[in-house]
Design a protein around this motif. Structure first.
Motif, mmCIF file in Angstrom:
data_model
loop_
_atom_site.group_PDB
_atom_site.id
_atom_site.type_symbol
_atom_site.label_atom_id
_atom_site.label_comp_id
_atom_site.label_asym_id
_atom_site.label_seq_id
_atom_site.Cartn_x
_atom_site.Cartn_y
_atom_site.Cartn_z
ATOM 1 N N PHE A 199 -38.223 -49.364 25.835
ATOM 2 C CA PHE A 199 -39.331 -48.897 26.667
ATOM 3 C C PHE A 199 -40.544 -49.782 26.381
ATOM 4 O O PHE A 199 -41.559 -49.368 25.838
ATOM 5 C CB PHE A 199 -39.633 -47.424 26.332
ATOM 6 N N GLY A 200 -40.365 -51.069 26.760
ATOM 7 C CA GLY A 200 -41.402 -52.059 26.510
ATOM 8 C C GLY A 200 -42.401 -52.136 27.651
ATOM 9 O O GLY A 200 -42.381 -51.322 28.584
ATOM 10 N N GLU A 201 -43.240 -53.158 27.603
ATOM 11 C CA GLU A 201 -44.320 -53.327 28.592
ATOM 12 C C GLU A 201 -43.763 -53.413 30.009
ATOM 13 O O GLU A 201 -44.289 -52.786 30.940
ATOM 14 C CB GLU A 201 -45.111 -54.601 28.270
ATOM 15 N N GLU A 202 -42.658 -54.150 30.175
ATOM 16 C CA GLU A 202 -42.065 -54.346 31.499
ATOM 17 C C GLU A 202 -41.553 -53.022 32.076
ATOM 18 O O GLU A 202 -41.804 -52.680 33.239
ATOM 19 C CB GLU A 202 -40.893 -55.339 31.376
ATOM 20 N N GLU A 203 -40.828 -52.241 31.229
ATOM 21 C CA GLU A 203 -40.280 -50.955 31.676
ATOM 22 C C GLU A 203 -41.401 -49.954 31.981
ATOM 23 O O GLU A 203 -41.343 -49.222 32.977
ATOM 24 C CB GLU A 203 -39.359 -50.354 30.597
ATOM 25 N N ILE A 204 -42.429 -49.952 31.127
ATOM 26 C CA ILE A 204 -43.525 -48.993 31.302
ATOM 27 C C ILE A 204 -44.236 -49.214 32.627
ATOM 28 O O ILE A 204 -44.517 -48.276 33.380
ATOM 29 C CB ILE A 204 -44.514 -49.069 30.123
ATOM 30 N N SER A 205 -44.529 -50.478 32.942
ATOM 31 C CA SER A 205 -45.256 -50.788 34.179
ATOM 32 C C SER A 205 -44.413 -50.479 35.417
ATOM 33 O O SER A 205 -44.947 -50.130 36.476
ATOM 34 C CB SER A 205 -45.674 -52.269 34.202
ATOM 35 N N ALA A 206 -43.075 -50.533 35.263
ATOM 36 C CA ALA A 206 -42.177 -50.250 36.390
ATOM 37 C C ALA A 206 -41.780 -48.771 36.429
ATOM 38 O O ALA A 206 -41.082 -48.338 37.367
ATOM 39 C CB ALA A 206 -40.927 -51.118 36.291
#
Length: 451
Positions: free
Chosen positions: A419-426
């Motif tokens: 649940f990194g930056e990429e997943e959070i923003s998406a």
């Protein structure tokens, strides 16, 4: 100094604790199913409460607690100088760790009988302590799981406890045989052989038959000054039929005119026949005329459970103790109880491979740590999982993913969550199943719904 464990004690790992809880939960469910209520008593009692209840051998195995403060200054100088341990015990120790759960329960009944509704049924699952020589299946600290009924002389209580034993071990999938005897039969045998005054010596020796054999029992009886003539009268004990009721009929003949022995035979005959009438297999019940249990307080039925095909000794035992509360000044409260040996049951289940695999996977989801901001969002999702009763945790440091993978694998955590930056923003979340290797990316909303 290198740390070590006290002899006869153990540490328990997460897997062991989960497996022990499986046993305890099974027993607790059945105790309550049979109408028993929970009770707990203190870990230590007054020494006077415990002594004199377990026989001479049992009294030696009680763990005494030294009095607080300078206990040595309060002793008799002559006894101290003479190192007279028997006289010193009463001067330096007033408390002791409980040896079993039955005597503390009897003490509880004696103190509270005026407020109790009889028959009173209680179960108790707590540790006990014995200064015994540690060996396989025998520890100095161990748990007992007891069920007792007081206030009833009905033999239906014996029948009920037989069913409780057999149902509980059936639920645990342990094949067992339940050995039964009656203390009155043993008293009758002593009277038959003319050794009533040496009843305790006789029963203590007889109880060791499976450990030391006939020759060992005979030698111990001779060492206790029991005449060879009396021993010869009892020789038939070592040649019993496989049919329990046939053995009881033989005893009836020998006990002609022997009131206490005849009474014991009648009581045991009632229990055995009623159990057989209920459909209990005769293979599960064994009349064991040599069974004595070695405890002074039994007055009637005696039980002992042994696991089939496992060399472990007894994994449960008990009996009727109609006179126990009298030593606390309360008469006419009959009692009967059984005990399950949790630690030996555990060893039997381990040997028979009866525990489910991977039972200690309490954490289902490990969230990878990508840094402070990502961790905050991960913790929000973790909180929602925990609200739903699902165990999840965040890896505490922002370390390399390989290290976090290794941690999850070693802990046996089945799912690693990214649940990194990429997943959070998406608004998405990626879950990798470490057992199958499958990896899915779905919306956080769908993930929580699916869970």
């Amino acid at each position: 100094m290198k740390p070590s464990l006290a002899k006869g004690t153990r540490d328990f790992t997460a897997t062991e604790i989960v497996n022990r809880r499986l046993i305890i939960n099974t027993l607790q469910k059945n105790f309550e199913l049979f109408g028993f209520q929970p009770l707990e008593t203190p870990s230590f009692e007054n020494l006077s409460t415990l002594t004199g209840k377990y026989g001479e051998e049992g009294d030696r195995l009680i763990f005494k607690i030294l009095n607080s403060g300078d206990y040595a200054s309060k002793t008799n100088e002559e006894d101290w100088a003479a190192k007279n341990s028997q006289k010193l015990i009463s001067q330096i120790s007033e408390k002791a760790l409980r040896y079993d759960l039955t005597v503390p329960f009897a003490r509880y009944v004696a103190m509270n009988h005026g407020q109790m509704v009889f028959p009173f049924k209680r179960y108790q699952i707590q540790p006990v302590w014995r200064a015994d020589r540690p060996q396989k299946g025998r520890f100095r600290e161990f748990y007992q799981c007891d069920a007792d009924v007081v206030g009833s002389e009905s033999l239906w209580q014996e029948v009920d406890l037989v069913q409780l034993y057999l149902k509980s071990f059936s639920d645990l999938k342990i094949p067992v045989s339940l050995h039964l005897n009656n203390r009155k039969i043993l008293s009758g045998l002593a009277e038959f052989a003319g050794i009533s005054e040496q009843l305790i010596d006789f029963t203590v020796a007889l109880d060791k038959l499976d450990k030391i054999g006939k020759d060992g029992v005979v030698k111990e009886l001779l060492d206790k000054n029991i005449a060879q003539e009396s021993i010869d009268k009892l020789d038939f004990l070592f040649n019993q039929s496989e049919n329990a009721l046939d053995n009881l009929r033989t005893l009836k003949e020998k006990f002609a005119g022997n009131e206490i022995g005849t009474k014991g035979v009648e009581e045991l005959e009632f229990v055995l026949t009623k159990c057989l009438d209920l459909g209990i297999s005769s293979d599960s019940l064994k009349f064991d005329i040599t069974l004595a249990r070695g405890l002074d307080y039994y007055t009637g039925a005696i039980f002992e459970v042994k696991a089939n095909h496992v060399d472990m000794g007894s994994i449960g035992g008990g009996g009727r103790y109609d006179n126990l509360t009298e030593v606390f000044g309360v008469k006419n409260i009959p009692g009967i109880g059984i005990s399950f040996g949790l630690d030996r049951i555990y060893l039997v289940m381990e040997e028979l491979k009866l525990f489910p695999e991977n039972v200690d996977h309490s954490v289902q989801y490990l969230f990878a740590n990508y840094g402070e901001l990502e961790s905050l969002e991960a913790v929000k999702v973790i909180a929602k999982l925990r609200e739903s009763g699902i165990s999840a945790e965040l890896y505490p440091e922002s370390s390399k993913l390989k290290k976090q993978f290794t941690y999850a694998e070693k802990k046996g955590i089945p799912n690693l969550v990214f649940f990194g930056e990429e997943e959070i923003s998406a608004g998405k979340i990626t879950v990798k199943n470490l057992q199958s290797g499958e990896q899915d990316t779905i919306s956080v909303e769908d993930f929580l719904k699916t869970i």
